[in-house]
Design an enzyme around this catalytic site. Structure first.
Site, PDB file in Angstrom:
ATOM      1  N   CYS A   1      27.746  48.682  61.555  1.00 10.33           N
ATOM      2  CA  CYS A   1      28.477  47.451  61.238  1.00 10.33           C
ATOM      3  C   CYS A   1      29.989  47.679  61.265  1.00 10.33           C
ATOM      4  O   CYS A   1      30.747  46.859  61.774  1.00 10.33           O
ATOM      5  CB  CYS A   1      28.118  46.958  59.832  1.00 10.33           C
ATOM      6  SG  CYS A   1      26.361  46.869  59.527  1.00 10.33           S
ATOM      7  N   ASP A   2      30.436  48.782  60.687  1.00  6.63           N
ATOM      8  CA  ASP A   2      31.860  48.910  60.377  1.00  6.63           C
ATOM      9  C   ASP A   2      32.589  50.027  61.120  1.00  6.63           C
ATOM     10  O   ASP A   2      33.821  50.112  61.026  1.00  6.63           O
ATOM     11  CB  ASP A   2      32.032  49.145  58.862  1.00  6.63           C
ATOM     12  CG  ASP A   2      31.545  47.956  58.042  1.00  6.63           C
ATOM     13  OD1 ASP A   2      31.543  46.835  58.592  1.00  6.63           O
ATOM     14  OD2 ASP A   2      31.165  48.143  56.882  1.00  6.63           O
TER      15      ASP A   2
ATOM     16  N   CYS B   1      27.403  51.110  56.240  1.00  6.01           N
ATOM     17  CA  CYS B   1      26.772  50.837  57.538  1.00  6.01           C
ATOM     18  C   CYS B   1      27.727  51.169  58.674  1.00  6.01           C
ATOM     19  O   CYS B   1      28.655  50.398  58.943  1.00  6.01           O
ATOM     20  CB  CYS B   1      26.350  49.358  57.576  1.00  6.01           C
ATOM     21  SG  CYS B   1      25.709  48.820  59.159  1.00  6.01           S
TER      22      CYS B   1
HETATM   23  C1  LIG Z   1      28.760  46.008  53.077  1.00  4.72           C
HETATM   24  C2  LIG Z   1      27.802  45.579  54.167  1.00  4.72           C
HETATM   25  C3  LIG Z   1      28.287  45.221  55.403  1.00  4.72           C
HETATM   26  C4  LIG Z   1      27.403  44.826  56.400  1.00  4.72           C
HETATM   27  N1  LIG Z   1      27.921  44.455  57.599  1.00  4.72           N
HETATM   28  C5  LIG Z   1      27.085  44.016  58.562  1.00  4.72           C
HETATM   29  C6  LIG Z   1      27.592  43.591  59.815  1.00  4.72           C
HETATM   30  O1  LIG Z   1      28.812  43.651  60.083  1.00  4.72           O
HETATM   31  N2  LIG Z   1      26.706  43.148  60.740  1.00  4.72           N
HETATM   32  C7  LIG Z   1      25.359  43.113  60.505  1.00  4.72           C
HETATM   33  O2  LIG Z   1      24.601  42.666  61.374  1.00  4.72           O
HETATM   34  N3  LIG Z   1      24.851  43.519  59.329  1.00  4.72           N
HETATM   35  C8  LIG Z   1      25.668  43.976  58.356  1.00  4.72           C
HETATM   36  N4  LIG Z   1      25.162  44.431  57.179  1.00  4.72           N
HETATM   37  C9  LIG Z   1      23.690  44.440  57.007  1.00  4.72           C
HETATM   38  C10 LIG Z   1      23.203  43.017  56.666  1.00  4.72           C
HETATM   39  O3  LIG Z   1      23.978  42.524  55.613  1.00  4.72           O
HETATM   40  C11 LIG Z   1      21.733  43.036  56.274  1.00  4.72           C
HETATM   41  O4  LIG Z   1      20.961  43.609  57.309  1.00  4.72           O
HETATM   42  C12 LIG Z   1      21.240  41.598  56.030  1.00  4.72           C
HETATM   43  O5  LIG Z   1      22.024  40.980  55.044  1.00  4.72           O
HETATM   44  C13 LIG Z   1      19.782  41.589  55.585  1.00  4.72           C
HETATM   45  O6  LIG Z   1      19.435  40.258  55.339  1.00  4.72           O
HETATM   46  P1  LIG Z   1      18.219  39.852  54.395  1.00  4.72           P
HETATM   47  O7  LIG Z   1      18.205  38.383  54.388  1.00  4.72           O
HETATM   48  O8  LIG Z   1      17.012  40.570  54.800  1.00  4.72           O
HETATM   49  O9  LIG Z   1      18.567  40.421  52.952  1.00  4.72           O
HETATM   50  P2  LIG Z   1      19.842  40.370  52.013  1.00  4.72           P
HETATM   51  O10 LIG Z   1      21.087  40.034  52.733  1.00  4.72           O
HETATM   52  O11 LIG Z   1      19.765  41.645  51.257  1.00  4.72           O
HETATM   53  O12 LIG Z   1      19.516  39.163  51.028  1.00  4.72           O
HETATM   54  C14 LIG Z   1      18.482  39.257  50.085  1.00  4.72           C
HETATM   55  C15 LIG Z   1      18.535  38.039  49.193  1.00  4.72           C
HETATM   56  O13 LIG Z   1      17.408  38.041  48.313  1.00  4.72           O
HETATM   57  C16 LIG Z   1      17.823  37.724  47.005  1.00  4.72           C
HETATM   58  N5  LIG Z   1      16.844  38.250  46.054  1.00  4.72           N
HETATM   59  C17 LIG Z   1      16.534  39.533  45.753  1.00  4.72           C
HETATM   60  N6  LIG Z   1      15.555  39.579  44.819  1.00  4.72           N
HETATM   61  C18 LIG Z   1      15.246  38.285  44.539  1.00  4.72           C
HETATM   62  C19 LIG Z   1      14.307  37.652  43.683  1.00  4.72           C
HETATM   63  N7  LIG Z   1      13.483  38.367  42.891  1.00  4.72           N
HETATM   64  N8  LIG Z   1      14.283  36.307  43.645  1.00  4.72           N
HETATM   65  C20 LIG Z   1      15.101  35.556  44.427  1.00  4.72           C
HETATM   66  N9  LIG Z   1      15.994  36.099  45.274  1.00  4.72           N
HETATM   67  C21 LIG Z   1      16.061  37.441  45.326  1.00  4.72           C
HETATM   68  C22 LIG Z   1      19.200  38.341  46.907  1.00  4.72           C
HETATM   69  O14 LIG Z   1      19.906  37.781  45.825  1.00  4.72           O
HETATM   70  C23 LIG Z   1      19.749  37.955  48.276  1.00  4.72           C
HETATM   71  O15 LIG Z   1      20.183  36.637  48.257  1.00  4.72           O
HETATM   72  C24 LIG Z   1      26.011  44.822  56.157  1.00  4.72           C
HETATM   73  C25 LIG Z   1      25.512  45.195  54.905  1.00  4.72           C
HETATM   74  C26 LIG Z   1      26.400  45.581  53.925  1.00  4.72           C
HETATM   75  C27 LIG Z   1      25.845  45.979  52.558  1.00  4.72           C
END
Ligand SMILES: Cc1cc2nc3c(=O)[nH]c(=O)nc-3n(C[C@H](O)[C@H](O)[C@H](O)COP(=O)(O)OP(=O)(O)OC[C@H]3O[C@@H](n4cnc5c(N)ncnc54)[C@H](O)[C@@H]3O)c2cc1C
Length: 321
Positions: free
Chosen positions: A148-149, A145
Site C-alpha cells: 500500500c505505502d 502494508c
Molecule cells: C494503515 C493502512 C493502510 C492501508 N492502505 C491501503 C491501500 O493504500 N490500498 C489498499 O488496497 N489497501 C490498504 N490497506 C488494506 C485495506 O485497508 C484492507 O485490506 C481493507 O480495509 C479490508 O477491508 P474489510 O472490509 O475486509 O475490513 P476492514 O477494513 O478491516 O473493516 C472491518 C469492519 O468491520 C467492523 N467490525 C469488526 N468487528 C465487528 C463486529 N463484531 N460487529 C460489527 N462490526 C465489526 C470494523 O469496525 C470495520 O468497520 C491498508 C490498511 C491499513 C491498516
C-alpha cells in the site's frame, strides 16, 4: 424488540459496504452493523480510516484519502436503501436456521435482529507495537502494508519490525524504493523460511538489528523522524533516524464473536468454500480480510463483498423457489 430483516451485513469496511451496495440494489434493504467508534482500525469504515492517501484503488487518478473513500462507499450504499446501525455484533446465534444477531448489548434475552442471510465482513487488524504515538503516526511514517505505502517512501531509510516471512517479504519489496531497509528483530535468528532468509541476506540494501525491540517513536512536524531501540534483556537505548517504519509482526482477524459457530483456520480466519463466499453455516457468507490473509487489499475486499452479496442473492432465490 427483535426485528426480522432479509440480510444483515456485519462490518463496514470496503467488503461490508460493497456487499451493502449490491444487496441494497437487489432490493434486500440490508442492515449494516457498522461497528463502533474507536482509535484503532476496528471502527466504522474499517482499516482505511487510519490512513491518508490511497493511490491504488482504481477510479481515482489522483488518489483519494482513506476516510473520504469510505465516506463515499457509505453514501453510495445508503443511496440504494442500506440502513446503517452504528453498533457491533456482540453475540450471534447461527445454529437455528434463521440467524440471530445481538447489537451492542450481548446480555439481552432477545436478539436485535434475525436475518435470512448474513454477510460477515468484520475485517482484520494489524498487530502493533503498542507505543503511545504509534497509531497517530500511521500514514505519517508508520505503516503496516508495504504494497500500500512503499511508493511513498522513495529514498527513505526504512526499518521493518518482525522476523517472519511477511516481514522479509515487506523488506524485500521496500528495497525497490528505499535508500536502505533495516530489519529490527527481537531475537538473534529469524522465523522466516530459508529461501526468504537467503534472499534477504543477499540483498545489499538490507541490514539487520538483532536482539532489538522498538521502545519509542520520535516525530518532527507530525511525521516519524526516528526510533529508539533496546535489547529486550535490557541495556543501553540507541536512536536511529529512520523516516519509515513498517510493522510486520502479524495480523489477527476480528472473529472472536463467531468462535464455536463458524469454521476457522488455525489463525482464526473464517473458512469459505472454494469458489464461493459461503461459510460452514448455510445462509452465512464471509467477505474481505476476515477470510483472506493473503491479498489484504481494499480492492480485493470490495471484490469479495460483491461476490458475497451475489451469493446471498442466489441463496435467497433458492429459498423462495
Ligand atoms: C494503515 C493502512 C493502510 C492501508 N492502505 C491501503 C491501500 O493504500 N490500498 C489498499 O488496497 N489497501 C490498504 N490497506 C488494506 C485495506 O485497508 C484492507 O485490506 C481493507 O480495509 C479490508 O477491508 P474489510 O472490509 O475486509 O475490513 P476492514 O477494513 O478491516 O473493516 C472491518 C469492519 O468491520 C467492523 N467490525 C469488526 N468487528 C465487528 C463486529 N463484531 N460487529 C460489527 N462490526 C465489526 C470494523 O469496525 C470495520 O468497520 C491498508 C490498511 C491499513 C491498516
Amino acid at each position: 424488540m427483535t426485528e426480522h430483516v432479509k440480510v444483515v451485513i456485519i462490518g463496514s469496511g470496503p467488503a461490508g459496504l460493497t456487499a451493502a451496495i449490491y444487496a441494497a440494489r437487489a432490493d434486500f434493504s440490508p442492515v449494516v452493523l457498522e461497528g463502533e467508534p474507536s482509535s484503532t482500525s476496528d471502527q466504522p469504515g474499517g482499516q482505511l480510516m487510519l490512513t491518508t492517501e490511497i493511490e491504488n484503488f482504481p477510479g481515482f487518478v489522483d488518489g483519494i484519502l482513506g476516510p473520504e473513500l469510505m465516506g463515499n462507499f457509505r453514501s453510495q450504499a445508503e443511496r440504494f436503501g442500506a440502513r446503517m446501525h452504528g453498533a457491533k455484533a456482540s453475540r450471534v446465534d447461527l445454529s437455528g436456521g434463521r440467524a440471530a444477531i445481538w447489537a451492542s448489548d450481548a446480555t439481552s434475552d432477545e436478539p436485535t435482529y434475525t436475518a435470512d442471510a448474513v454477510i460477515v465482513a468484520t475485517g482484520a487488524r494489524s498487530l502493533m507495537l503498542g507505543l503511545d504515538n504509534e497509531l497517530r503516526l500511521v500514514g505519517h511514517g508508520v505503516s503496516t502494508c508495504a504494497t500500500c505505502d512503499g511508493f511513498f517512501f522513495r529514498g527513505h531509510r526504512i526499518a521493518v519490525v518482525g522476523g517472519g516471512d511477511s516481514a522479509l517479504e515487506e523488506a524485500l519489496f521496500l528495497t525497490k524504493f528505499a535508500e536502505s531497509v533495516t530489519i529490527i528483530h527481537r531475537r538473534d535468528a529469524l522465523r522466516a523460511s530459508k529461501i526468504m532468509q537467503d534472499r534477504a541476506f543477499a540483498n545489499p540494501k538490507i541490514s539487520f538489528l538483532w536482539n532489538r525491540q522498538v521502545t519509542a517513536l520520535h516525530e518532527e512536524g507530525g511525521s516519524l523522524a526516528g526510533v529508539t531501540v533496546q535489547d529486550p534483556a535490557g541495556g543501553a537505548e540507541e536512536r536511529h533516524d529512520f523516516t519509515g517504519l513498517f510493522v510486520a509482526i502479524g495480523h489477527a482477524p476480528n472473529t472472536d464473536v463467531f468462535k464455536g459457530q463458524l469454521e476457522m483456520d488455525d489463525l482464526g480466519y473464517l473458512a469459505t468454500q472454494p469458489g464461493s463466499t459461503a461459510t460452514s453455516v448455510r445462509g452465512v457468507f464471509a467477505a474481505g480480510d476476515v477470510q483472506d490473509h493473503i491479498y489484504r487489499q481494499a480492492i480485493t475486499a470490495a471484490g469479495s463483498g460483491c461476490q458475497a452479496a451475489l451469493d446471498v442473492e442466489h441463496y435467497l432465490a433458492g429459498q423462495e423457489a
